[in-house]
Design a protein around this motif. Structure first.
Motif, mmCIF file in Angstrom:
data_model
loop_
_atom_site.group_PDB
_atom_site.id
_atom_site.type_symbol
_atom_site.label_atom_id
_atom_site.label_comp_id
_atom_site.label_asym_id
_atom_site.label_seq_id
_atom_site.Cartn_x
_atom_site.Cartn_y
_atom_site.Cartn_z
ATOM 1 N N ASN A 13 -9.430 -5.297 -9.048
ATOM 2 C CA ASN A 13 -9.850 -4.416 -10.215
ATOM 3 C C ASN A 13 -10.059 -3.191 -10.014
ATOM 4 O OD1 ASN A 13 -11.876 -5.025 -8.969
ATOM 5 N ND2 ASN A 13 -12.231 -7.456 -10.880
ATOM 6 N N ARG A 14 -9.940 -2.590 -9.110
ATOM 7 C CA ARG A 14 -9.875 -1.152 -8.703
ATOM 8 C C ARG A 14 -8.509 -0.524 -9.025
ATOM 9 N NH1 ARG A 14 -13.651 -3.014 -4.231
ATOM 10 N NH2 ARG A 14 -13.528 -4.920 -4.865
ATOM 11 N N SER A 15 -9.231 0.284 -8.386
ATOM 12 C CA SER A 15 -7.841 1.247 -8.313
ATOM 13 C C SER A 15 -6.886 0.693 -6.797
ATOM 14 C CB SER A 15 -8.179 3.246 -8.375
ATOM 15 O OG SER A 15 -8.786 3.619 -7.348
ATOM 16 N N PRO A 16 -5.768 1.398 -6.788
ATOM 17 C CA PRO A 16 -4.571 0.716 -5.215
ATOM 18 C C PRO A 16 -5.688 2.156 -4.049
ATOM 19 C CG PRO A 16 -3.651 0.348 -6.869
ATOM 20 C CD PRO A 16 -5.027 1.272 -7.958
ATOM 21 N N ALA A 17 -6.545 3.207 -4.494
ATOM 22 C CA ALA A 17 -6.182 3.602 -3.223
ATOM 23 C C ALA A 17 -7.212 3.422 -2.500
ATOM 24 C CB ALA A 17 -6.262 5.515 -4.260
ATOM 25 N N GLU A 18 -8.606 2.382 -3.928
ATOM 26 C CA GLU A 18 -9.735 2.148 -3.169
ATOM 27 C C GLU A 18 -9.364 0.983 -2.355
ATOM 28 O OE1 GLU A 18 -14.151 -0.046 -4.452
ATOM 29 O OE2 GLU A 18 -13.029 1.120 -6.223
ATOM 30 N N ALA A 19 -8.355 0.166 -2.695
ATOM 31 C CA ALA A 19 -8.032 -1.355 -2.129
ATOM 32 C C ALA A 19 -7.303 -0.422 -0.594
ATOM 33 C CB ALA A 19 -7.193 -1.192 -3.007
ATOM 34 N N ALA A 20 -6.700 0.542 -0.177
ATOM 35 C CA ALA A 20 -6.747 1.522 0.498
ATOM 36 C C ALA A 20 -7.300 1.592 1.124
ATOM 37 C CB ALA A 20 -5.149 2.414 0.356
ATOM 38 N N GLU A 21 -7.894 2.188 0.994
ATOM 39 C CA GLU A 21 -9.103 2.730 1.688
ATOM 40 C C GLU A 21 -10.323 1.929 2.356
ATOM 41 O OE1 GLU A 21 -9.979 5.214 2.418
ATOM 42 O OE2 GLU A 21 -8.474 6.331 2.083
ATOM 43 N N LYS A 22 -10.219 0.565 1.483
ATOM 44 C CA LYS A 22 -11.150 -0.833 1.554
ATOM 45 C C LYS A 22 -9.607 -1.152 3.685
ATOM 46 C CE LYS A 22 -14.371 -2.233 -0.712
ATOM 47 N NZ LYS A 22 -15.211 -2.303 -0.266
ATOM 48 N N MET A 23 -8.678 -1.175 2.976
ATOM 49 C CA MET A 23 -8.381 -1.195 4.454
ATOM 50 C C MET A 23 -7.792 -0.963 5.718
ATOM 51 S SD MET A 23 -7.895 -4.460 3.495
ATOM 52 C CE MET A 23 -7.019 -5.201 4.676
ATOM 53 N N LYS A 24 -7.913 0.548 5.651
ATOM 54 C CA LYS A 24 -8.928 1.530 6.481
ATOM 55 C C LYS A 24 -9.947 1.628 7.174
ATOM 56 C CE LYS A 24 -5.676 5.204 4.211
ATOM 57 N NZ LYS A 24 -5.300 6.581 3.555
ATOM 58 N N GLU A 25 -10.743 1.476 6.483
ATOM 59 C CA GLU A 25 -11.898 1.215 6.543
ATOM 60 C C GLU A 25 -12.161 -0.094 7.913
ATOM 61 O OE1 GLU A 25 -14.636 -0.206 3.844
ATOM 62 O OE2 GLU A 25 -14.712 1.468 2.989
ATOM 63 N N ILE A 26 -11.506 -0.887 7.855
ATOM 64 C CA ILE A 26 -11.046 -1.956 9.374
ATOM 65 C C ILE A 26 -9.710 -1.811 10.330
ATOM 66 C CG2 ILE A 26 -12.203 -3.918 7.928
ATOM 67 C CD1 ILE A 26 -8.879 -5.210 7.661
ATOM 68 N N ASP A 27 -9.618 -0.062 9.725
ATOM 69 C CA ASP A 27 -7.729 0.097 10.842
ATOM 70 C C ASP A 27 -6.963 -0.523 10.818
ATOM 71 O OD1 ASP A 27 -10.620 1.691 12.592
ATOM 72 O OD2 ASP A 27 -10.064 0.045 13.792
ATOM 73 N N ARG A 28 -6.665 -0.804 9.420
ATOM 74 C CA ARG A 28 -5.845 -0.906 8.890
ATOM 75 C C ARG A 28 -4.692 -0.056 8.566
ATOM 76 N NH1 ARG A 28 -2.420 -4.383 11.795
ATOM 77 N NH2 ARG A 28 -1.178 -4.185 9.494
ATOM 78 N N HIS A 29 -3.814 0.498 8.526
ATOM 79 C CA HIS A 29 -2.374 1.553 7.521
ATOM 80 C C HIS A 29 -2.176 1.125 6.962
ATOM 81 C CE1 HIS A 29 -0.344 5.070 7.215
ATOM 82 N NE2 HIS A 29 0.756 3.431 6.903
ATOM 83 N N ALA A 30 -3.140 1.448 5.382
ATOM 84 C CA ALA A 30 -2.502 1.660 4.403
ATOM 85 C C ALA A 30 -2.123 3.027 3.327
ATOM 86 C CB ALA A 30 -3.561 0.603 2.950
ATOM 87 N N VAL A 31 -1.208 2.364 2.541
ATOM 88 C CA VAL A 31 -0.727 3.444 1.608
ATOM 89 C C VAL A 31 -1.051 3.507 -0.134
ATOM 90 C CG1 VAL A 31 0.695 4.791 3.541
ATOM 91 C CG2 VAL A 31 1.492 2.640 2.370
ATOM 92 N N ILE A 32 -0.530 4.456 -0.757
ATOM 93 C CA ILE A 32 -0.533 4.461 -1.770
ATOM 94 C C ILE A 32 1.728 3.651 -2.670
ATOM 95 C CG2 ILE A 32 -0.198 5.451 -4.195
ATOM 96 C CD1 ILE A 32 -3.013 4.650 -3.050
ATOM 97 N N GLY A 33 1.277 3.130 -3.452
ATOM 98 C CA GLY A 33 2.718 2.552 -3.626
ATOM 99 C C GLY A 33 3.668 3.425 -4.759
#
Length: 270
Positions: A13-33
């Motif tokens: 229930n937040r922006s997908p960009a914020e979710a991607a940033e959450k994953m990057k904080e644990i060193d996972r590669h995530a992108v906007i779809g």
């Protein structure tokens, strides 16, 4: 059945960009779809090889309410509660799969032609298939046929959606909270042509578990032991996925609670 595990949907229930940033904080590669323009939703993605996690959110509530898509309906039902929602398997021929499901006595709906507008403006297209089910039941898997399946990995690497070090990663298992693990495993094993592996107690989860392997991924159905022992009202159990295990190439073994669900990363051995 020519099924492979495709993706796990994580409702947010937040922006997908914020979710991607959450994953990057644990060193996972995530992108906007991109945006599902006909459904009023948008997403971001975190791949582990061709399998991936989709972070799905509403960006136009009125359009989402009128979307003819079971996944969007499920998202709206869980709009105020983040966490895993459903899993998807990919197939090379979704029309043939629909006929097989009919022969199994299931009630597959009509095949949906779907699309998503990428950040660079390109239109990505695919087909989807859902199965009719009872309210309150563990969400059944849905199915997808990608338009570019044969060259998909090459294209995803070229777009930077998958990075080279992540191409050989994978989603090894998904855990589901259920009311009855044996009955659920039996139904899903019939649906997916998957053999039931074992029935066991998992003391770390305080649950009785039953597992199957489908599309290269282990599906573990966990029934809370405390509920059974107390003969409590199992209607209180919210049946849904709650944990994913991802085999990685780099990094350390770790477990994280992220946006209402659990992620376990373990380095691939050998």
């Amino acid at each position: 059945m020519d099924l492979l595990f495709d993706h796990l949907v994580h409702f947010i229930n937040r922006s997908p960009a914020e979710a991607a940033e959450k994953m990057k904080e644990i060193d996972r590669h995530a992108v906007i779809g991109g945006k599902h323009e006909k459904w009023g939703t948008w997403n971001s993605l975190m791949h582990a090889g061709l399998a991936y996690i989709e972070f799905l959110a509403v960006n136009d509530i009125e359009m989402a309410r009128h979307a003819d898509n079971e996944l969007i309906s499920l998202l709206l039902q869980n709009h105020h509660h983040e966490g895993f929602g459903a899993i998807c398997f990919r197939t090379k021929n979704i029309s043939t799969l629909r006929n097989i499901l009919l022969q199994k006595g299931m009630n597959p709906k009509k095949v949906i032609h779907a699309e998503r507008r990428l950040e660079d403006g390109e239109l990505l297209q695919w087909k989807m298939l859902f199965i009719e089910q009872q309210e309150g039941e563990l969400p059944l898997p849905f199915f997808i046929e990608w338009e570019e399946d044969s060259i998909r990995l090459k294209n995803l690497l070229g777009r930077g959606i998958i990075i080279k070090s992540g191409a050989d990663e994978g989603i090894s298992s998904v855990y589901f909270r259920v009311k009855n693990c044996k009955a659920t495993a039996a139904k899903w094993s019939m649906l997916l042509d998957a053999k039931i592996e074992e029935y066991y107690s998992d003391y770390t989860l305080d649950s009785f578990c039953c597992s199957i392997i489908a599309g290269g991924t282990r599906l573990i159905f966990a029934e809370p032991a405390a509920k059974c022992q107390q003969s409590a009202d199992t209607e209180e159990i919210c049946q849904k996925p709650f944990k994913v295990c991802i085999k990685t190439i780099n990094g350390k073994d770790s477990v994280h609670e992220i946006m209402g669900s659990w992620y376990e990363f373990s380095k691939r051995r050998g």
